[in-house]
Design a protein around this motif. Structure first.
Motif, PDB file in Angstrom:
ATOM      1  N   LYS A 237       0.094 -42.413   0.027  1.00  0.00           N
ATOM      2  CA  LYS A 237      -0.631 -43.653  -0.195  1.00  0.00           C
ATOM      3  C   LYS A 237      -2.001 -43.610   0.464  1.00  0.00           C
ATOM      4  O   LYS A 237      -2.187 -43.000   1.511  1.00  0.00           O
ATOM      5  CB  LYS A 237       0.165 -44.830   0.383  1.00  0.00           C
ATOM      6  N   LYS A 238      -2.965 -44.268  -0.149  1.00  0.00           N
ATOM      7  CA  LYS A 238      -4.279 -44.458   0.448  1.00  0.00           C
ATOM      8  C   LYS A 238      -4.182 -45.653   1.397  1.00  0.00           C
ATOM      9  O   LYS A 238      -4.259 -46.807   0.978  1.00  0.00           O
ATOM     10  CB  LYS A 238      -5.335 -44.709  -0.619  1.00  0.00           C
ATOM     11  N   THR A 239      -4.016 -45.379   2.673  1.00  0.00           N
ATOM     12  CA  THR A 239      -3.795 -46.458   3.638  1.00  0.00           C
ATOM     13  C   THR A 239      -5.076 -46.889   4.347  1.00  0.00           C
ATOM     14  O   THR A 239      -5.104 -47.937   4.988  1.00  0.00           O
ATOM     15  CB  THR A 239      -2.767 -46.028   4.696  1.00  0.00           C
ATOM     16  N   THR A 247      -7.777 -40.710   4.268  1.00  0.00           N
ATOM     17  CA  THR A 247      -6.371 -40.929   4.619  1.00  0.00           C
ATOM     18  C   THR A 247      -5.736 -39.683   5.227  1.00  0.00           C
ATOM     19  O   THR A 247      -5.012 -39.752   6.223  1.00  0.00           O
ATOM     20  CB  THR A 247      -5.577 -41.362   3.370  1.00  0.00           C
ATOM     21  N   HIS A 251      -4.231 -39.293   9.125  1.00  0.00           N
ATOM     22  CA  HIS A 251      -2.872 -38.863   9.465  1.00  0.00           C
ATOM     23  C   HIS A 251      -2.887 -37.584  10.288  1.00  0.00           C
ATOM     24  O   HIS A 251      -2.027 -37.392  11.155  1.00  0.00           O
ATOM     25  CB  HIS A 251      -2.051 -38.669   8.187  1.00  0.00           C
ATOM     26  N   ASP A 306       1.716 -50.885  14.386  1.00  0.00           N
ATOM     27  CA  ASP A 306       1.068 -50.617  13.098  1.00  0.00           C
ATOM     28  C   ASP A 306       1.432 -51.708  12.094  1.00  0.00           C
ATOM     29  O   ASP A 306       2.162 -51.485  11.127  1.00  0.00           O
ATOM     30  CB  ASP A 306       1.470 -49.233  12.584  1.00  0.00           C
ATOM     31  N   SER A 308      -0.427 -53.080   9.937  1.00  0.00           N
ATOM     32  CA  SER A 308      -1.085 -52.859   8.638  1.00  0.00           C
ATOM     33  C   SER A 308      -0.466 -51.708   7.858  1.00  0.00           C
ATOM     34  O   SER A 308      -0.916 -51.387   6.752  1.00  0.00           O
ATOM     35  CB  SER A 308      -2.583 -52.578   8.848  1.00  0.00           C
ATOM     36  N   GLU A 309       0.565 -51.074   8.447  1.00  0.00           N
ATOM     37  CA  GLU A 309       1.275 -49.959   7.806  1.00  0.00           C
ATOM     38  C   GLU A 309       0.311 -48.858   7.362  1.00  0.00           C
ATOM     39  O   GLU A 309       0.292 -48.436   6.207  1.00  0.00           O
ATOM     40  CB  GLU A 309       2.105 -50.460   6.626  1.00  0.00           C
ATOM     41  N   LEU A 310      -0.489 -48.409   8.318  1.00  0.00           N
ATOM     42  CA  LEU A 310      -1.470 -47.361   8.022  1.00  0.00           C
ATOM     43  C   LEU A 310      -0.832 -45.976   7.928  1.00  0.00           C
ATOM     44  O   LEU A 310      -1.365 -45.095   7.260  1.00  0.00           O
ATOM     45  CB  LEU A 310      -2.558 -47.351   9.113  1.00  0.00           C
ATOM     46  N   ASP A 312       1.638 -43.352   6.616  1.00  0.00           N
ATOM     47  CA  ASP A 312       2.438 -43.122   5.407  1.00  0.00           C
ATOM     48  C   ASP A 312       3.255 -41.846   5.588  1.00  0.00           C
ATOM     49  O   ASP A 312       2.704 -40.773   5.833  1.00  0.00           O
ATOM     50  CB  ASP A 312       1.522 -42.996   4.183  1.00  0.00           C
ATOM     51  N   THR A 315       2.391 -38.712   3.352  1.00  0.00           N
ATOM     52  CA  THR A 315       1.206 -37.959   3.769  1.00  0.00           C
ATOM     53  C   THR A 315       1.539 -37.073   4.964  1.00  0.00           C
ATOM     54  O   THR A 315       1.100 -35.916   5.035  1.00  0.00           O
ATOM     55  CB  THR A 315       0.056 -38.912   4.126  1.00  0.00           C
TER      56      THR A 315
END
Length: 468
Positions: A237-239, A247, A251, A306, A308-310, A312, A315
């Motif tokens: 996902k593009k977080t 992204t 990560h 987290d 904002s659920e950055l 993933d 990834t």
């Protein structure tokens, strides 16, 4: 060595990985063996490097010739030889980042039988290996006692763990253990795939499987290692927005933080040990098991803060997979065939007894420990115990392509408890130094106790459930 040489060596390794993938797509043999491109590319590089092609050409040309190292220069081999020890830290740092733990009851009920089975196989490898070392390898081949730990290191830990312990083997005074361990890892993954497929075929013929009736249901596309068009997702996902940070880069920084936390823990423990006890045991411990703990600590903070659920998980898994491909290819490409040849009999004995123990465990403990779907469950743990986690996952996918059994779920839960200790965890990393410092007998006794715990819980607790 210049940055240009390092960069070229990495590009060259990428070329072998690409060729390995092309061979996998074109060769039915490679597809039927389910060999990953990293293994194929690594073997190809080994054959075209100084250990094989270089030695052959060395009989006809001078040692100073360009071709004396095959088509790989000494600078390339020097860079590649350092990659496994670096990449293993990334692989282990990513184990827990982005994961969500289920409740403990679910873990115990579904994953418990496979944990007991895998626990028995893993500790049994130490028992078999140390007995073999004490009775044969030490007295007759003048090898250090910790050589008995290489079955679990090579089979359960795989190429990554074996490579990660290279510096540890140097510190312990027997650097040849690295090449033997990598060789065992190679034997393990080949045996795990070939024997695992054979066991599934045997199970189908003997009506031991509960999901499939044949193992020929995989499409040519799946065998080639290509995702079917209808199953292709969008990946990670593009977080975060690209104008702030990519992204993948974001990560990677999280993974780097986990490794840094592990490094600080390792340095702190080493300093504390020296200051309080005056000993140096922790100097033999590699970074990667502490990087795993660092990843767990980072994940605790991620889970809490987290909002904002950055982070993933997909990834993070891609970063892990990239690192593992680089690690396996470079580890196989730089293995010393001459060292294995020098210790050929001990190498063969370790491989033979390791495979024999895993097969014994599969047939004797598998059907008696699993309350249901015993073959679908046991074949995954057999694959991991012989040829690392990826082999186990692949065999479970063959035995249960639509995941109708609890095998895959139980295997995942089992890993949460299993991996921090065996299969490349703390015990795997510490086993050789512990045997070196305290001798083989204390560790052998401890391994027997741990193996017995797995047998008793598996047979008399989980094994009884199928009778209820």
């Amino acid at each position: 060595m210049s940055p240009e040489q390092i960069g070229f060596a990495l590009l060259y390794l990428g070329l072998f990985l690409l060729i390995g993938k092309w061979i996998r797509m074109r060769s039915s043999l490679m597809q039927n063996l389910f060999l990953p491109a990293s293994v194929i590319g690594g073997f190809l590089a080994l054959l075209l490097g100084p250990e094989v092609l270089g030695r052959i050409l060395g009989n006809f040309i001078g040692e100073d010739s360009f071709w004396s190292t095959g088509i790989l220069t000494s600078e390339i081999m020097e860079v590649w030889s350092t990659l496994p020890g670096l990449m293993i830290n990334i692989v282990f740092a990513t184990l827990f980042i982005g994961t969500v733990l289920p409740n403990l009851k679910r873990i115990w009920d579904v994953g418990g039988p496979q944990l007991a089975f895998g626990w028995t196989l893993g500790w049994g490898q130490y028992v078999i290996g140390l007995l073999l070392a004490m009775l044969v390898l030490v007295p007759f081949y003048d090898m250090p006692p910790f050589i008995g730990a290489l079955i679990e290191i090579g089979f359960e830990g795989g190429h990554g763990t074996a490579a990660g312990l290279q510096d540890t083997f140097d510190e312990l005074g027997f650097p040849e253990a690295y090449d033997i361990a990598v060789g065992l890892a190679t034997v393990g993954i080949l045996t795990g795939v070939v024997a695992g497929i054979a066991l599934i075929n045997w199970g189908v013929r003997r009506n031991q499987t509960q999901v499939i009736t044949d193992v020929k249901g995989m499409s040519p596309t799946q065998k080639a290692g290509i995702v079917e068009f209808e199953d292709r997702g969008e990946g990670g996902k593009k977080t975060v927005r690209a104008e702030s940070i990519d992204t993948f880069t974001f990560h990677f920084t999280i993974v780097g933080l986990a490794i840094l936390v592990g490094y600080v823990i390792l340095r702190g423990i080493t300093w504390l040990e020296a200051a309080v006890f005056g000993s140096d045991f922790m100097t033999y411990v590699p970074l990667f098991p502490l990087a795993m703990i660092g990843g767990l600590i980072v994940q605790i903070f991620v889970s809490k803060f987290d909002t904002s659920e950055l982070v993933d998980r997909n990834t993070v898994t891609s970063i892990q997979g990239f690192s593992l491909d680089i690690l396996i290819a470079s580890a196989i490409a730089t293995v010393s065939i001459s060292v294995i040849g020098e210790y050929l009999v001990p190498f063969l004995l370790l491989a033979l007894f390791g495979v024999a123990w895993n097969l014994f465990g599969f047939f004797v403990f598998g059907p008696r420990m699993m309350p249901d779907y015993w073959l679908e469950r046991a074949v995954g743990d057999f694959g991991q115990s012989t040829g690392v986690t990826a082999t186990g996952l692949m065999l479970m996918r063959v035995a249960d392509p639509e995941m109708k059994s609890p095998a895959a779920e139980g295997f995942g839960y089992k890993q949460l408890v299993f991996e921090p200790f065996l299969g490349g965890g703390l015990v795997t990393a510490l086993s050789a130094p512990l045997v070196f410092m305290w001798g083989p007998i204390p560790f052998l006794i401890f391994s027997i106790v741990m193996m017995t715990v797995g047998i008793v819980v598996g047979l008399f607790y989980f094994g009884k459930r199928k009778l209820e």
